[in-house]
Structure formats: C-alpha cells, structure tokens
Design a protein around this motif. Sequence first.
Motif, short mmCIF file in Angstrom:
data_model
loop_
_atom_site.label_atom_id
_atom_site.label_comp_id
_atom_site.label_asym_id
_atom_site.label_seq_id
_atom_site.Cartn_x
_atom_site.Cartn_y
_atom_site.Cartn_z
N THR A 117 0.85 -1.19 0.00
CA THR A 117 0.00 0.00 0.00
C THR A 117 0.88 1.24 0.00
O THR A 117 1.76 1.38 0.85
N HIS B 198 -12.25 4.41 -1.27
CA HIS B 198 -11.63 3.08 -1.37
C HIS B 198 -12.69 1.98 -1.31
O HIS B 198 -13.82 2.20 -0.90
N ALA C 162 -10.16 -1.56 3.01
CA ALA C 162 -8.99 -0.77 2.59
C ALA C 162 -9.01 0.56 3.34
O ALA C 162 -9.68 0.70 4.36
N ASN C 163 -8.29 1.53 2.83
CA ASN C 163 -8.31 2.89 3.36
C ASN C 163 -7.84 3.85 2.28
O ASN C 163 -7.44 3.42 1.19
N SER C 164 -7.86 5.13 2.57
CA SER C 164 -7.55 6.13 1.54
C SER C 164 -6.10 6.09 1.07
O SER C 164 -5.79 6.61 0.00
N TYR D 79 -4.71 3.75 -0.27
CA TYR D 79 -4.69 2.99 -1.52
C TYR D 79 -4.63 3.91 -2.75
O TYR D 79 -4.27 3.48 -3.82
N TRP D 80 -4.98 5.18 -2.57
CA TRP D 80 -4.94 6.15 -3.68
C TRP D 80 -3.60 6.88 -3.76
O TRP D 80 -3.45 7.83 -4.52
N ASP E 213 -12.13 7.97 4.22
CA ASP E 213 -12.13 6.61 4.74
C ASP E 213 -13.53 6.24 5.19
O ASP E 213 -14.17 7.00 5.92
#
Length: 179
Positions: free
Chosen positions: A28, A62, A66-68, A70-71, A88
């Motif tokens: 990640t 996301h 997951a969570n932010s 990932y971007w 999130d």
Amino acid sequence: MAKVKWVLLLASLFLMGAGPRCLELPPTPSLPTPGRSGLAPVDDIHMGYAEFGHGPAVVMLHGGLANSNYWGNQVPVLARHHTVVVCDSRGHGRSTRSAKPYTYELMASDVVGLLRGIHVPMRIVDGDHDEAIKRQQTEEMAALIPGAGLLIQPNVSHFSMLQDPDQFTADIVRFLDEP
C-alpha cells in the motif's frame, strides 16, 4: 516428467514475482502531505478525509477493507489539476465506527452525508479478475446509478490501482478530461 517440470517452472516464476499481475498485491502506498485533513462529523461517526491540490473536485473512496492510502499512486498526478478528496469509510483508516453493524448501504449513506447534494459524473471501475466483486454486481451498480459509466480494466483484480497504477491513473485522467 515434462508436466512436473512445467508446473515447477510456473510455480518458480510466480514465487519470483513473474506471475500474472492480477495475482499480486503490491504494498500500500502512502499519501502525500494533504493541504487540509480532518475528521468530519457524519451521522454517528467521524469520517476521516484529506484534500490535495486545486481545481475541480475529484472524490475517491476506497473499496471494502482498505483505506484512503490505496490512492497514494493516483493523488500526486490528479492533484496537479484537481482538488482531490480522499475519505475513509466508517471503521476504516482514520474514520471512527459506532455500534451499528457494517453494511454497504450504511457506508454509502456516510459518503452522501459527507459530499451531500453533489451530482457529478461517475465511473464504476473494476478489474477483469476481481476476486471480491462479481462482474454482475459491478454492471448492476453502473446501470443503477444515473449517468454512471463502466470501465473494466484488463489483467488486474480488485486492487487495480496498486497492480497497474499507470493504467488506473491514465483511465481516471481520461475520464476527467471528457467533456
């Protein structure tokens, strides 16, 4: 004996990272330093968010579990010409949770409560090897959301933004540049 060698060769290539991209889960990434971030009160939780860049807004949410972060591969590129807002879902990343049981409907209402009254074009993006969401469900989401488009990315799974960040980011930029 030839079959055994072939299987061993394929297993060796996979273990060495030469396997299909859709079977890999890269680490990640991290988000850059936001211009603004915080916890917004939404219903019975506080939803974590962060903003980057300047220009027309792009909201990125996301997938489940997951969570932010990932971007992290997409935000630096998109923030050159847009205000990118990542958030999130409840109980994920920086957001709090309540005693309410998790449902996708509840998490969707949280987002509506954060980003309320905004009607913008939307793209439902999925990988052609998604291991979590059935293609029928992806197509149904795109069909049920007025004005939503559907994009199925090749050779990636549910984690396409990590498995092929260049392809994913290019597809987002193309979508944002559409008239």
